[in-house]
Scaffold this motif. Structure first.
Motif, PDB file in Angstrom:
ATOM      1  N   PRO A 108      53.843 -20.536  64.627  1.00 32.59           N
ATOM      2  CA  PRO A 108      55.261 -20.888  64.448  1.00 32.59           C
ATOM      3  C   PRO A 108      55.647 -22.119  65.267  1.00 32.59           C
ATOM      4  O   PRO A 108      55.469 -22.161  66.482  1.00 32.59           O
ATOM      5  CB  PRO A 108      55.998 -19.643  64.950  1.00 32.59           C
ATOM      6  CG  PRO A 108      54.998 -18.547  64.868  1.00 32.59           C
ATOM      7  CD  PRO A 108      53.662 -19.171  65.143  1.00 32.59           C
ATOM      8  N   LEU A 109      56.196 -23.119  64.603  1.00 38.05           N
ATOM      9  CA  LEU A 109      56.604 -24.331  65.299  1.00 38.05           C
ATOM     10  C   LEU A 109      57.661 -24.052  66.359  1.00 38.05           C
ATOM     11  O   LEU A 109      57.662 -24.662  67.438  1.00 38.05           O
ATOM     12  CB  LEU A 109      57.137 -25.355  64.290  1.00 38.05           C
ATOM     13  CG  LEU A 109      56.079 -26.063  63.449  1.00 38.05           C
ATOM     14  CD1 LEU A 109      56.730 -26.808  62.298  1.00 38.05           C
ATOM     15  CD2 LEU A 109      55.268 -27.017  64.313  1.00 38.05           C
ATOM     16  N   GLU A 110      58.579 -23.138  66.065  1.00 33.30           N
ATOM     17  CA  GLU A 110      59.638 -22.833  67.031  1.00 33.30           C
ATOM     18  C   GLU A 110      59.065 -22.304  68.338  1.00 33.30           C
ATOM     19  O   GLU A 110      59.659 -22.483  69.412  1.00 33.30           O
ATOM     20  CB  GLU A 110      60.613 -21.823  66.436  1.00 33.30           C
ATOM     21  CG  GLU A 110      61.548 -22.391  65.391  1.00 33.30           C
ATOM     22  CD  GLU A 110      62.521 -23.399  65.983  1.00 33.30           C
ATOM     23  OE1 GLU A 110      63.002 -23.170  67.112  1.00 33.30           O
ATOM     24  OE2 GLU A 110      62.800 -24.411  65.336  1.00 33.30           O
ATOM     25  N   GLN A 111      57.918 -21.647  68.270  1.00 34.04           N
ATOM     26  CA  GLN A 111      57.307 -21.100  69.479  1.00 34.04           C
ATOM     27  C   GLN A 111      56.881 -22.204  70.440  1.00 34.04           C
ATOM     28  O   GLN A 111      56.873 -22.016  71.659  1.00 34.04           O
ATOM     29  CB  GLN A 111      56.104 -20.233  69.094  1.00 34.04           C
ATOM     30  CG  GLN A 111      55.303 -19.683  70.272  1.00 34.04           C
ATOM     31  CD  GLN A 111      56.079 -18.668  71.094  1.00 34.04           C
ATOM     32  OE1 GLN A 111      57.065 -18.120  70.599  1.00 34.04           O
ATOM     33  NE2 GLN A 111      55.645 -18.425  72.306  1.00 34.04           N
ATOM     34  N   ILE A 112      56.524 -23.376  69.876  1.00 36.92           N
ATOM     35  CA  ILE A 112      56.044 -24.473  70.713  1.00 36.92           C
ATOM     36  C   ILE A 112      57.118 -24.907  71.700  1.00 36.92           C
ATOM     37  O   ILE A 112      56.832 -25.193  72.867  1.00 36.92           O
ATOM     38  CB  ILE A 112      55.597 -25.647  69.825  1.00 36.92           C
ATOM     39  CG1 ILE A 112      54.387 -25.212  68.996  1.00 36.92           C
ATOM     40  CG2 ILE A 112      55.274 -26.879  70.655  1.00 36.92           C
ATOM     41  CD1 ILE A 112      54.009 -26.177  67.903  1.00 36.92           C
ATOM     42  N   LYS A 113      58.370 -24.946  71.232  1.00 38.97           N
ATOM     43  CA  LYS A 113      59.460 -25.327  72.142  1.00 38.97           C
ATOM     44  C   LYS A 113      59.546 -24.378  73.331  1.00 38.97           C
ATOM     45  O   LYS A 113      59.826 -24.780  74.461  1.00 38.97           O
ATOM     46  CB  LYS A 113      60.797 -25.306  71.406  1.00 38.97           C
ATOM     47  CG  LYS A 113      60.938 -26.267  70.252  1.00 38.97           C
ATOM     48  CD  LYS A 113      62.303 -26.088  69.596  1.00 38.97           C
ATOM     49  CE  LYS A 113      62.444 -26.862  68.310  1.00 38.97           C
ATOM     50  NZ  LYS A 113      63.741 -26.625  67.655  1.00 38.97           N
ATOM     51  N   GLU A 125      59.610 -15.376  62.343  1.00 35.87           N
ATOM     52  CA  GLU A 125      61.020 -15.064  62.504  1.00 35.87           C
ATOM     53  C   GLU A 125      61.470 -15.102  63.970  1.00 35.87           C
ATOM     54  O   GLU A 125      62.604 -14.777  64.285  1.00 35.87           O
ATOM     55  CB  GLU A 125      61.325 -13.671  61.936  1.00 35.87           C
ATOM     56  CG  GLU A 125      61.307 -13.603  60.416  1.00 35.87           C
ATOM     57  CD  GLU A 125      59.896 -13.607  59.870  1.00 35.87           C
ATOM     58  OE1 GLU A 125      59.708 -14.078  58.744  1.00 35.87           O
ATOM     59  OE2 GLU A 125      58.998 -13.131  60.573  1.00 35.87           O
ATOM     60  N   VAL A 126      60.553 -15.495  64.868  1.00 34.48           N
ATOM     61  CA  VAL A 126      60.898 -15.495  66.285  1.00 34.48           C
ATOM     62  C   VAL A 126      62.114 -16.393  66.526  1.00 34.48           C
ATOM     63  O   VAL A 126      62.256 -17.448  65.918  1.00 34.48           O
ATOM     64  CB  VAL A 126      59.712 -15.979  67.144  1.00 34.48           C
ATOM     65  CG1 VAL A 126      59.396 -17.429  66.859  1.00 34.48           C
ATOM     66  CG2 VAL A 126      60.002 -15.786  68.627  1.00 34.48           C
ATOM     67  N   THR A 127      63.016 -15.936  67.366  1.00 35.33           N
ATOM     68  CA  THR A 127      64.205 -16.730  67.687  1.00 35.33           C
ATOM     69  C   THR A 127      64.048 -17.306  69.083  1.00 35.33           C
ATOM     70  O   THR A 127      63.614 -16.617  70.001  1.00 35.33           O
ATOM     71  CB  THR A 127      65.473 -15.858  67.629  1.00 35.33           C
ATOM     72  OG1 THR A 127      65.327 -14.756  68.533  1.00 35.33           O
ATOM     73  CG2 THR A 127      65.696 -15.350  66.215  1.00 35.33           C
ATOM     74  N   ILE A 128      64.395 -18.562  69.217  1.00 34.52           N
ATOM     75  CA  ILE A 128      64.261 -19.263  70.487  1.00 34.52           C
ATOM     76  C   ILE A 128      65.630 -19.377  71.134  1.00 34.52           C
ATOM     77  O   ILE A 128      66.588 -19.815  70.497  1.00 34.52           O
ATOM     78  CB  ILE A 128      63.674 -20.665  70.268  1.00 34.52           C
ATOM     79  CG1 ILE A 128      62.330 -20.558  69.537  1.00 34.52           C
ATOM     80  CG2 ILE A 128      63.504 -21.402  71.587  1.00 34.52           C
ATOM     81  CD1 ILE A 128      61.290 -19.757  70.260  1.00 34.52           C
ATOM     82  N   PRO A 129      65.770 -18.981  72.397  1.00 36.66           N
ATOM     83  CA  PRO A 129      67.059 -19.124  73.080  1.00 36.66           C
ATOM     84  C   PRO A 129      67.493 -20.581  73.099  1.00 36.66           C
ATOM     85  O   PRO A 129      66.671 -21.499  73.079  1.00 36.66           O
ATOM     86  CB  PRO A 129      66.757 -18.623  74.505  1.00 36.66           C
ATOM     87  CG  PRO A 129      65.546 -17.784  74.371  1.00 36.66           C
ATOM     88  CD  PRO A 129      64.744 -18.389  73.256  1.00 36.66           C
ATOM     89  N   HIS A 130      68.784 -20.785  73.149  1.00 36.45           N
ATOM     90  CA  HIS A 130      69.301 -22.146  73.204  1.00 36.45           C
ATOM     91  C   HIS A 130      68.713 -22.873  74.414  1.00 36.45           C
ATOM     92  O   HIS A 130      68.683 -22.354  75.515  1.00 36.45           O
ATOM     93  CB  HIS A 130      70.824 -22.122  73.318  1.00 36.45           C
ATOM     94  CG  HIS A 130      71.396 -23.479  73.560  1.00 36.45           C
ATOM     95  ND1 HIS A 130      71.497 -24.434  72.576  1.00 36.45           N
ATOM     96  CD2 HIS A 130      71.884 -24.046  74.698  1.00 36.45           C
ATOM     97  CE1 HIS A 130      72.022 -25.534  73.103  1.00 36.45           C
ATOM     98  NE2 HIS A 130      72.269 -25.321  74.372  1.00 36.45           N
ATOM     99  N   ALA A 131      68.227 -24.076  74.206  1.00 33.07           N
ATOM    100  CA  ALA A 131      67.625 -24.868  75.283  1.00 33.07           C
ATOM    101  C   ALA A 131      68.164 -26.286  75.218  1.00 33.07           C
ATOM    102  O   ALA A 131      68.191 -26.892  74.149  1.00 33.07           O
ATOM    103  CB  ALA A 131      66.106 -24.874  75.166  1.00 33.07           C
ATOM    104  N   ALA A 132      68.555 -26.803  76.361  1.00 39.01           N
ATOM    105  CA  ALA A 132      69.058 -28.172  76.420  1.00 39.01           C
ATOM    106  C   ALA A 132      67.908 -29.155  76.584  1.00 39.01           C
ATOM    107  O   ALA A 132      66.790 -28.792  76.917  1.00 39.01           O
ATOM    108  CB  ALA A 132      70.040 -28.313  77.579  1.00 39.01           C
TER     109      ALA A 132
END
Length: 248
Positions: A106-111, A159-166
């Motif tokens: 998952p690409l979102e996991q990379i962040k 479907e993993v959700t990433i917390p808001h990150a600045a």
């Protein structure tokens, strides 16, 4: 050879600009699972003052370990920014690396590896991601079990959700994998244009958002003469709080 010109003066610091003065400017991690873009990207970011680490042809497990290792480096504390470039086959949500079974990462996991809670050394610092995905049609993808990506035995799905990150800048370019199949050794047009812009000292007087606007123009101008199946799609998402200027 450094891209920075002798006698040049760093962009004037202000409250609305990120500090970009450390030596090196930061870690630049390049993971190129296609193999056509590493050399020009390495030269470009090394010239900008980054400590560049290149990895070619990683499978998903190797990429996971590489991301974990880099995120844990203490040297981030002494740097002003971080850059990650990924080039791989994939789908709209994941990348496949060199694996023949398309479980996908998952690409979102990379962040998540580089947000402040996972990588405290990058707290308040810009984290730039440039992703080139060669999209494989769904009917050519294989379904496999979920992949363990955090090293702790937890299954992470798309479907993993990433917390808001600045302080994140996320540039994601997609093109059909047939583009790669037709020209196996050709570089990504998106990444080639990005390198050209960053190597130009006049363009580096612009903030990263303005540079990306010019990148958009180059990519979409190219699309007007390309076959519809070979057109690039470019998406920018960011949570930057300040302007970001590279040294000129």
């Amino acid at each position: 050879m450094s891209i920075q010109e002798s006698g040049s003066v760093p962009h004037k610091m202000s409250d609305d600009s990120y500090r970009m003065q450390s030596q090196p400017l930061g870690i630049c991690l390049i993971i190129d699972c296609i193999g056509n873009d590493t050399d020009v990207l390495e030269e470009t970011f090394r010239g900008l003052g980054y400590d560049v680490h290149c990895h070619r042809y990683l499978n998903i497990n190797s990429m996971t370990q590489t991301l974990l290792e880099v995120a844990r480096w203490q040297k981030h504390r002494n740097c002003d920014s971080f850059i990650c470039v990924l080039v791989s086959r994939g789908n709209s949500q994941s990348i496949f690396c060199t694996d023949h079974t398309f479980s996908g990462f998952p690409l979102e996991q990379i962040k998540k590896y580089f947000t402040a809670d996972s990588c405290p050394g990058l707290l308040g610092k810009p984290k730039l991601f440039f992703i080139q995905s060669y999209v494989v049609p769904e009917n050519e993808q294989e379904c496999t079990s979920l992949l363990e990506v955090d090293g702790k035995g937890e299954n992470i799905s798309a479907e993993v959700t990433i917390p808001h990150a600045a302080d994140i800048f996320w540039s994601h370019c997609k093109v059909d994998v047939s583009t790669l199949e037709q020209s196996p050794t050709s570089p990504s047009y998106y990444l080639r244009c990005l390198a050209d812009l960053l190597r130009n000292p006049y363009k580096r007087k612009l903030c990263i958002l303005s540079i990306h606007m010019e990148l958009n123009k180059k990519v979409y101008d190219s699309n007007t003469t390309a076959d519809p199946s070979q057109q690039y799609s470019l998406l920018l998402q960011h949570t930057l709080r300040k302007k970001l200027f590279f040294p000129t």
